[in-house]
Design a protein around this motif. Structure first.
Motif, PDB file in Angstrom:
ATOM      1  N   GLY A   1       0.804  -1.212   0.000  1.00  0.00           N
ATOM      2  CA  GLY A   1       0.000   0.000   0.000  1.00  0.00           C
ATOM      3  C   GLY A   1       0.835   1.258   0.000  1.00  0.00           C
ATOM      4  N   VAL A   2       0.122   2.384   0.025  1.00  0.00           N
ATOM      5  CA  VAL A   2       0.735   3.699   0.168  1.00  0.00           C
ATOM      6  C   VAL A   2       0.196   4.285   1.464  1.00  0.00           C
TER       7      VAL A   2
ATOM      8  N   THR B   1       4.073  12.603   5.340  1.00  0.00           N
ATOM      9  CA  THR B   1       5.023  12.063   4.366  1.00  0.00           C
ATOM     10  C   THR B   1       4.381  10.877   3.663  1.00  0.00           C
ATOM     11  N   LYS B   2       4.266  10.950   2.357  1.00  0.00           N
ATOM     12  CA  LYS B   2       3.674   9.869   1.578  1.00  0.00           C
ATOM     13  C   LYS B   2       4.726   8.784   1.361  1.00  0.00           C
TER      14      LYS B   2
ATOM     15  N   ASP C   1      10.009   6.653   1.499  1.00  0.00           N
ATOM     16  CA  ASP C   1       9.496   7.963   1.094  1.00  0.00           C
ATOM     17  C   ASP C   1       9.264   7.979  -0.420  1.00  0.00           C
ATOM     18  N   VAL C   2       8.040   8.359  -0.822  1.00  0.00           N
ATOM     19  CA  VAL C   2       7.694   8.373  -2.243  1.00  0.00           C
ATOM     20  C   VAL C   2       8.591   9.333  -3.010  1.00  0.00           C
TER      21      VAL C   2
ATOM     22  N   LEU D   1      14.455   4.918   2.973  1.00  0.00           N
ATOM     23  CA  LEU D   1      13.780   4.180   4.034  1.00  0.00           C
ATOM     24  C   LEU D   1      13.579   5.117   5.222  1.00  0.00           C
ATOM     25  N   VAL D   2      12.314   5.257   5.672  1.00  0.00           N
ATOM     26  CA  VAL D   2      12.035   6.184   6.776  1.00  0.00           C
ATOM     27  C   VAL D   2      11.469   5.493   8.010  1.00  0.00           C
ATOM     28  N   ARG D   3      10.973   4.254   7.863  1.00  0.00           N
ATOM     29  CA  ARG D   3      10.429   3.555   9.033  1.00  0.00           C
ATOM     30  C   ARG D   3      10.487   2.056   8.817  1.00  0.00           C
ATOM     31  N   MET D   4      10.706   1.324   9.931  1.00  0.00           N
ATOM     32  CA  MET D   4      10.655  -0.138   9.916  1.00  0.00           C
ATOM     33  C   MET D   4       9.886  -0.587  11.156  1.00  0.00           C
TER      34      MET D   4
END
Length: 713
Positions: A614-615, A621-622, A641-642, A647-650
């Motif tokens: 998904g998005v 932040t998209k 991050d689109v 990579l911004v989260r895990m």
């Protein structure tokens, strides 16, 4: 062994019960026949009839008023030589606009410095006499031994009259508040509370405002001072005195320390209406990796303190979900084993009351649990409660009320409520009479009026991919509304996956963004040193990675090492405070071994299973959301991050002694080293009450790391 111990107690109780039963039976059986014939056993056919409600003699509270308008309430209690003083403001909550939280900060700041004392000096003075003092948005509270009353009141009056509102203390409070907000973003119960607030009351109602970092940044000293100046006035306050002090002495103290408190013209804040719910709606907030769902079924009700319905409505709710023996608890916990606890509340409030039923349940039974909630709510409105069930609840509430009277603070609270809500003088003295008079018909009438399963907000915080689709049947229009952690609605149509985009496309874009495959594959070694502040201490985290199969990490304070992990390609060593363990297989081995891979995304195309699921909107932040399963079968959710492809989260789940927890790691502030971008900031949430933040102080790429660093003895 645990199972044996678990049932041993139950077996012992059953055995004791059987023995007691046998003894009782033998006494009756062995009794002479003529005695058995003489004794009338007919009373056993019917339950005992409830007697009249006991008379309650609630201790009297003395009341008097100062010339400046301050209403004083005194409750004498000479059991211990202690006295407390409480200032409580009369005004109702009001909207705080773009500075949500400034009212609470104003109350906190009052106790952090005066024109004559610093916070440290106030704390020292309070500690010196063994007293306590706290200030808050609705007043203050202080207590001490009676012999220190004058010393305490000197401090209290200084805090009340001369707060200095130190700017540096405001900054401390703001920093602490922002830290709490950051932590609450990953707390499912806090998220559910945010949704409930906005959905039930609306974002402009004082009960519907949800604080964000932006609100905190907007808060000024001027706003805090303005709140103090407007509302901390004697004609908008009650003074409650409880303890070993006579009426005569209380009047002397009140006049000595509070008569110079100057009144001002005061205009009560207007009350805002709340729209009533007319359909049943499902509201969902996603928490990736969650193994449980937080369910909150809520709606506002028009129920004010002191209204005739209050006692009858309280009985009704207690039957439904107000205690361990309630229907919700017996159904969802005892019968279905869906949860550790399911409860409900039906609360009166001077602005607007509310009904809430809630529980935390496993993902796979989220829809089943909601079904049972609605079933029990519906049953309350359709079926009469049993006479025995009703009487049992009334007995329970009678006992709770009686126990509450043991505290003199309860007597003071009762007296305060009489003033605040204009209650009759005998309101609490006649409470048990009104409780005892509640009938089966009253309960059914209250249920029809206040228990509304068809007009409820069903709020769920959980794993959207596993839970959300199953909940559409509960929404009367068949469309679930989705929200971010702060209760703002999300338009999923604007977050559709671009046509033709795949998970591998997202990974390829990421690898290109951080340096390109050629440079990434050329990484031989990476050393990093990170610093983290935890509970006032600095932790130093040093990490060594050597391709293809060596890893070492140490955690310490710069002088002493607390924890170490080493993987040499064949073994894993873990050491904590000198206690070492060595593994050659198992979960611990696999977890440390996986950290030897410098850029795991290089392996995603072959050894991993990845899915573009998904998005997602992460606080503006998209991002592209990927579900990743590694070769060991462990699953994580990753967000890219689109715009930047970084990579911004895990998010991952981990088993702990207290059950599963969801760990969220946020990445940011990417910087270049050796031609490759590395995140120099990370924040880990879910492991501790407060998030753990860390920043890279030093990073070295492709410099020699000797194999001696990875020796396991």
């Amino acid at each position: 062994m645990k199972q044996v111990m678990k049932y041993a107690g139950l077996i012992a109780i059953v055995a004791l019960f059987v023995q007691c039963s046998k003894k009782t039976a033998s006494v009756i059986t062995d009794a002479p026949q003529d005695v058995q014939n003489i004794v009338d056993q007919s009373f056993r056919k019917n339950a005992p009839v409830a007697g009249p409600a006991p008379k309650i003699n609630i201790g009297e509270a003395e009341t008097f008023k100062l010339d400046n308008g301050l209403q004083v309430i005194l409750v004498e209690n000479h059991k211990i030589p202690q006295v407390s003083f409480q200032i409580t403001l009369k005004n109702d909550p009001f909207p705080e606009g773009d500075q949500v939280g400034y009212v609470a900060m104003a109350g906190d700041l009052m106790g952090r410095g005066t024109t004559t004392k610093t916070k440290a000096e106030i704390d020292e003075a309070v500690d010196f006499i063994g007293a306590s003092l706290s200030t808050f948005s609705t007043g203050l509270f202080a207590s001490s031994l009676t012999k220190h009353t004058d010393a305490l009141m000197e401090i209290v009056s200084d805090v009340l009259y001369n707060p200095s509102f130190p700017p540096e203390e405001l900054e401390k409070i703001k920093k602490q508040t922002i830290s709490g907000i950051e932590s609450s973003k990953t707390d499912p119960n806090a998220i559910a509370g945010n949704l409930r607030a906005k959905i039930l009351y609306g974002p402009k109602h004082p009960y519907g405002e949800v604080q964000t970092k932006e609100h905190v940044d907007n808060i000024t000293l001027a706003s805090c001072k303005d709140y103090y100046e407007r509302f901390f006035i004697p004609n908008n306050a009650y003074l409650i005195i409880v303890g070993a002090v006579s009426t005569e002495d209380a009047k002397i103290l009140a006049n000595r320390y509070f008569s110079k408190w100057q009144p001002k013209p005061f205009k009560p804040v207007g009350k805002m209406d709340v729209a009533m719910q007319d359909t049943r709606q499902v509201h969902f907030s996603n928490k990736d990796g969650a193994v449980q769902s937080v369910i909150n079924i809520s709606y506002p009700v028009n129920l004010k303190p002191g209204e005739p319905d209050v006692v009858k409505a309280s009985v009704t709710n207690t039957i439904l979900g107000g205690g361990f023996s309630s229907r919700l608890m017996q159904n969802l916990r005892e019968d279905k084993a869906y949860t550790y606890g399911a409860r409900s509340s039906l609360s009166s409030d001077p602005l607007i009351g509310s009904f809430t039923a809630s529980a935390s349940v496993r993902n796979e039974v989220t829809d089943s649990s909601i079904t049972q909630f609605l079933y029990e709510m519906e049953r309350m409105t359709m079926e009469d409660v049993g006479e025995q069930e009703l009487q049992s609840i009334k007995n329970y509430m009678t006992g709770s009320f009686a126990r509450s009277l043991e505290s003199p603070q309860t007597i003071a609270r009762f007296a305060l409520n009489k003033f605040r809500y204009n209650l009759p003088d005998d309101y609490y003295e006649t409470y048990l009479e009104r409780l005892n008079a509640v009938t089966i018909e009253d309960v059914k009438m209250m249920a029809a009026k206040y228990i509304r399963p068809d007009k409820a907000n069903i709020i769920v915080v959980g794993n959207k991919d596993e839970v959300a689709e199953k909940l559409t049947a509960f929404d009367q229009d068949g469309e679930i509304d989705f929200y971010n952690p702060f209760g703002d609605k999300i338009d999923l149509n604007a977050l559709a996956i671009p046509k033709g985009l795949t998970a591998q496309n997202v990974i390829e874009a990421y690898l290109s963004a951080i340096g390109g495959k050629e440079k990434l594959k050329a990484l031989r070694t990476v050393y990093s040193k990170m610093n983290s502040e935890i509970m006032g201490q600095t932790l130093v985290i040093e990490t060594y990675q050597k391709s293809p199969d060596k890893f070492a990490m140490s955690v310490g304070n710069g002088v002493m090492v607390f924890q170490e992990q080493v993987y040499n390609g064949k073994k894993v060593m873990q050491s904590q405070m000198g206690q070492k363990q060595v593994f050659t297989e198992g979960p611990q081995f696999d977890a440390v071994k996986g950290q030897a891979v410098i850029i795991p995304q290089l392996l995603y195309a072959n050894d991993y299973s990845i899915e573009l699921s998904g998005v997602e909107d992460l606080e503006g932040t998209k991002t592209y959301k990927l579900s990743v399963t590694d070769p060991r079968g462990d699953k994580t959710t990753e967000y890219y991050d689109v715009e930047s492809s970084l990579l911004v989260r895990m998010v991952s789940s981990q088993e702990t002694p207290n059950g599963p927890v969801t760990i969220t790691t946020d990445f940011g502030e990417y910087e270049e080293a050796g031609g490759v971008l590395f995140p120099t900031y990370s924040k880990i949430s879910g492991v501790m009450p407060q998030p753990m933040e860390a920043r890279i102080a030093e990073i070295k790429v492709n410099e020699d790391i000797p194999d001696t660093k990875f020796v396991i003895e």
